[in-house]
Design an enzyme around this catalytic site. Structure first.
Site, PDB file in Angstrom:
ATOM      1  N   CYS A 129      -0.844   4.286  -6.260  1.00 56.72           N
ATOM      2  CA  CYS A 129      -1.466   3.129  -5.245  1.00 56.72           C
ATOM      3  C   CYS A 129      -1.982   1.566  -6.091  1.00 56.72           C
ATOM      4  O   CYS A 129      -1.972   1.007  -6.911  1.00 56.72           O
ATOM      5  CB  CYS A 129      -2.630   3.739  -5.350  1.00 56.72           C
ATOM      6  SG  CYS A 129      -4.295   2.915  -4.790  1.00 56.72           S
ATOM      7  N   CYS A 172       1.298  -1.023   0.227  1.00 57.17           N
ATOM      8  CA  CYS A 172      -0.496  -0.073  -0.025  1.00 57.17           C
ATOM      9  C   CYS A 172       0.751   1.058  -0.246  1.00 57.17           C
ATOM     10  O   CYS A 172       1.731   1.381   0.750  1.00 57.17           O
ATOM     11  CB  CYS A 172      -0.778   0.039   1.058  1.00 57.17           C
ATOM     12  SG  CYS A 172      -1.719   1.351   0.945  1.00 57.17           S
TER      13      CYS A 172
END
Ligand code: DGL
Length: 270
Positions: free
Chosen positions: A194, A80
């Site tokens: 992302c 992440c």
């Protein structure tokens, strides 16, 4: 480095707020097919990208600490960008195993860009990080680095993987957040900053207003895991992967078919 006497069944832990980390898991699993896997999704804390740095920094190291205690992984992968760009140093300080972070692939994008205009498409939290300023200054000093955060695209990816309805205009709108900026028409590289976004790369490519190349960190992270594992043994054959969520809910049940596509056939709640 992972000690060579590590238990053969010690897993690699992948961590994200949701399904995004699957884009990191997939190339790692392709490179190391017998790697035991625990995939942790903090759905109780989702989304991270609209949280403050303080909220993320308070949540992520503590949660990873609990996960490491519970699953005894050989390596933890923060799959992440938001969690890694905010909290990587805190997590490393808190854990005594190797920690791999996912950070925006600005370096390869700057190396490959011909137009010297690159885009960074991430969450709002990631694109405002000093970590990203540093990567841009270090590797793309002669580039225009455009940034855009899209919470809508994160939500779109979650919906798509659950098989839920999603507004088809979202990928084009997210890209327009970059191309509509000054010099955006010359952007030739887009860093998918992302981990959710590579999961819809085809849709982003189809929505692109002009030719551009999409880059993410998945392949590099797979190589990094292999390097850090060194000579520590893997099991002789692949085992069922485990997905663990921080909150039980219908969203979890709806994800089961998508998770199974990544070998995650056991689903638990922390
Ligand atoms: N997948 C995450 C990332 O790479 C964040 C998504 C979110 O929770 O906002 O940044």
């Amino acid at each position: 480095m992972v000690p060579t006497d590590t238990a053969t069944d010690a897993p690699v832990l992948f961590f994200d707020s949701g399904v995004g980390g699957l884009s990191i898991l997939a190339p790692a699993r392709a490179l190391m097919p017998a790697m035991p896997i625990v995939y942790a999704a903090d759905n109780a804390g989702f989304p991270y990208g609209t949280k403050t740095d303080a909220e993320i920094a308070a949540r992520v190291p503590a949660l990873l600490g609990r996960l490491v205690e519970r699953y005894r992984p050989r390596i933890a992968v923060i799959a992440c960008n938001t969690a890694a760009t905010v909290a990587l140093a805190h997590v490393r300080a808190a854990l005594d195993i190797p920690v791999v972070g996912t950070v925006p692939a600005i370096k390869p994008a700057a190396l490959a860009s011909k137009s010297r205009v690159i885009g960074v498409l991430g969450t709002d939290a990631t694109v405002r990080q000093p970590y990203v300023d540093r990567l841009a200054a270090e590797h793309g000093a002669d580039c225009t680095v455009l940034r855009h955060g899209s919470a809508a695209l994160v939500a779109y990816v979650e919906a798509r993987l659950r098989g839920a309805p999603a507004d088809p205009a979202v990928p084009a709108d997210a890209l327009a957040g970059l191309t509509d900026q000054p010099d955006g028409g010359r952007m030739d590289m887009v860093v998918l900053a992302c981990t959710h976004f590579p999961l819809v790369q085809d849709e982003l490519a189809a929505a692109a207003s002009h030719p551009m190349t999409f880059l993410d960190g998945g392949a590099g992270i797979a190589r990094r895991i292999a390097y850090l594992n060194g000579e520590a043994p893997w099991p002789a054959s692949p085992s069922p992967g485990q997905a663990v969520f921080t909150r039980r809910g219908e969203d979890v049940d709806a994800l089961a078919p998508a998770l199974a596509n990544y070998g995650l056939t056991q689903v638990n709640v922390l």
